[in-house]
Design a protein around this motif. Structure first.
Motif, mmCIF file in Angstrom:
data_model
loop_
_atom_site.group_PDB
_atom_site.id
_atom_site.type_symbol
_atom_site.label_atom_id
_atom_site.label_comp_id
_atom_site.label_asym_id
_atom_site.label_seq_id
_atom_site.Cartn_x
_atom_site.Cartn_y
_atom_site.Cartn_z
ATOM 1 N N LEU A 176 45.225 58.263 62.566
ATOM 2 C CA LEU A 176 45.142 58.887 61.001
ATOM 3 C C LEU A 176 43.751 59.633 60.944
ATOM 4 O O LEU A 176 42.708 59.327 61.495
ATOM 5 C CB LEU A 176 44.814 57.387 60.306
ATOM 6 N N THR A 177 44.131 60.879 60.197
ATOM 7 C CA THR A 177 43.246 61.667 59.927
ATOM 8 C C THR A 177 43.145 62.076 58.611
ATOM 9 O O THR A 177 44.027 62.079 57.888
ATOM 10 C CB THR A 177 43.116 62.801 60.911
ATOM 11 N N ASP A 178 42.209 63.122 58.269
ATOM 12 C CA ASP A 178 42.379 63.905 56.832
ATOM 13 C C ASP A 178 42.482 62.870 55.735
ATOM 14 O O ASP A 178 43.736 63.178 54.934
ATOM 15 C CB ASP A 178 43.148 65.075 56.807
ATOM 16 N N VAL A 179 41.828 61.729 55.699
ATOM 17 C CA VAL A 179 42.095 60.874 54.606
ATOM 18 C C VAL A 179 41.784 61.530 53.342
ATOM 19 O O VAL A 179 40.724 61.907 52.982
ATOM 20 C CB VAL A 179 41.225 59.424 54.818
ATOM 21 N N ASP A 180 42.911 61.539 52.382
ATOM 22 C CA ASP A 180 42.653 62.028 51.083
ATOM 23 C C ASP A 180 42.052 60.862 49.994
ATOM 24 O O ASP A 180 41.217 61.290 49.442
ATOM 25 C CB ASP A 180 43.893 62.443 50.468
ATOM 26 N N TYR A 181 42.671 59.751 50.362
ATOM 27 C CA TYR A 181 42.015 58.668 49.592
ATOM 28 C C TYR A 181 42.615 57.423 50.147
ATOM 29 O O TYR A 181 43.511 57.402 50.950
ATOM 30 C CB TYR A 181 42.535 58.611 48.049
ATOM 31 N N CYS A 182 41.918 56.155 50.190
ATOM 32 C CA CYS A 182 42.309 55.037 50.696
ATOM 33 C C CYS A 182 42.044 53.971 49.880
ATOM 34 O O CYS A 182 40.642 53.575 49.466
ATOM 35 C CB CYS A 182 41.738 54.858 52.015
ATOM 36 N N GLU A 183 42.736 53.244 49.218
ATOM 37 C CA GLU A 183 42.513 52.029 48.058
ATOM 38 C C GLU A 183 42.962 50.787 48.749
ATOM 39 O O GLU A 183 44.193 50.751 49.457
ATOM 40 C CB GLU A 183 43.159 52.274 46.829
ATOM 41 N N PHE A 184 42.438 49.764 48.380
ATOM 42 C CA PHE A 184 42.665 48.464 48.869
ATOM 43 C C PHE A 184 43.132 47.411 47.870
ATOM 44 O O PHE A 184 42.146 47.724 47.008
ATOM 45 C CB PHE A 184 41.770 48.009 50.045
ATOM 46 N N ASP A 185 43.874 46.521 48.147
ATOM 47 C CA ASP A 185 44.065 45.418 46.838
ATOM 48 C C ASP A 185 43.840 43.925 47.800
ATOM 49 O O ASP A 185 44.604 43.961 48.700
ATOM 50 C CB ASP A 185 45.379 45.573 46.203
ATOM 51 N N ILE A 186 43.094 43.571 47.289
ATOM 52 C CA ILE A 186 42.905 42.056 48.118
ATOM 53 C C ILE A 186 43.407 41.034 47.123
ATOM 54 O O ILE A 186 42.944 40.634 46.042
ATOM 55 C CB ILE A 186 41.446 41.923 48.235
ATOM 56 N N ARG A 187 44.535 40.292 47.539
ATOM 57 C CA ARG A 187 45.301 39.480 46.662
ATOM 58 C C ARG A 187 44.999 38.004 47.489
ATOM 59 O O ARG A 187 45.118 38.053 48.758
ATOM 60 C CB ARG A 187 46.763 39.878 46.560
ATOM 61 N N GLY A 188 44.945 37.043 46.779
ATOM 62 C CA GLY A 188 45.071 35.744 47.532
ATOM 63 C C GLY A 188 44.109 34.973 47.114
ATOM 64 O O GLY A 188 43.377 34.275 47.037
#
Length: 188
Positions: A176-188
């Motif tokens: 994985l390279t050149d990350v444009d954006y990275c979002e996470f959703d924490i459910r639980g």
């Protein structure tokens, strides 16, 4: 911090049970409590002088300049309710409910005859529980962004590219390279 680390911090904001302090005086007082009441440490953290920190604490200076205010806000949000965050992260990781959405360049090595040229992809996928736990642990330990990228790539390798081991057995490693954006959703 990098895009993955920032995405993890942003996702944690949604699990908080109380709002962080709002006034400059209260936010700086909170930072002081988390840094053994050392004005020198807080000043270095914010990139201001010790005297400026003292003015914020006394209430003599209420409106810091924009960049300083942003640093104060970011540090308070990062340190606010750590146990609540950890519990939510552990529950989500155990339940397989950590969803990553990213747009980045993915490359991989595989058998001859297939294309392994890196290309931009937008992927939304739940991370496997073991990779989610590894990601949270690395983030809390202060791992560099490159290590977080490696963990996310390994998780997407398992969950997305190999669909949990049901296809693409000859796919060796995903990068994985050149990350444009990275979002996470924490459910639980």
């Amino acid at each position: 911090m990098g895009k993955i680390g920032d995405g993890l911090d942003q996702a944690a904001q949604h699990v908080l049970t109380r709002k962080p302090p709002r006034s400059t005086k209260a936010r700086v007082r909170f930072l002081m409590s988390r840094n053994q009441n050392r004005t020198r440490t807080v000043a270095a953290l914010l990139g201001v002088s010790q005297r400026t920190v003292e003015r914020y604490l006394k209430g003599d200076r209420k409106n810091p300049p924009g960049p300083v205010d942003a640093r104060i806000d970011a540090e308070v949000r990062r340190l606010w309710q750590p146990r609540v965050r950890r519990r939510a992260e552990q529950r989500a990781a155990a339940a397989g409910a950590v969803i990553v959405e990213t747009r980045a360049r993915f490359g991989f090595s595989s058998a001859a005859g297939s294309t392994d040229d890196p290309r931009m992809r937008r992927i939304t996928q739940p991370l496997p529980p073991d990779r989610a736990r590894e990601l949270f642990d690395a983030h809390h330990a202060g791992a560099p962004e490159r290590e977080l990228e490696r963990i996310v790539a390994a998780g997407l390798h398992q969950a997305y590219f190999q669909e949990g081991g049901t296809r693409a057995d000859d796919l060796d490693a995903v990068e994985l390279t050149d990350v444009d954006y990275c979002e996470f959703d924490i459910r639980g």
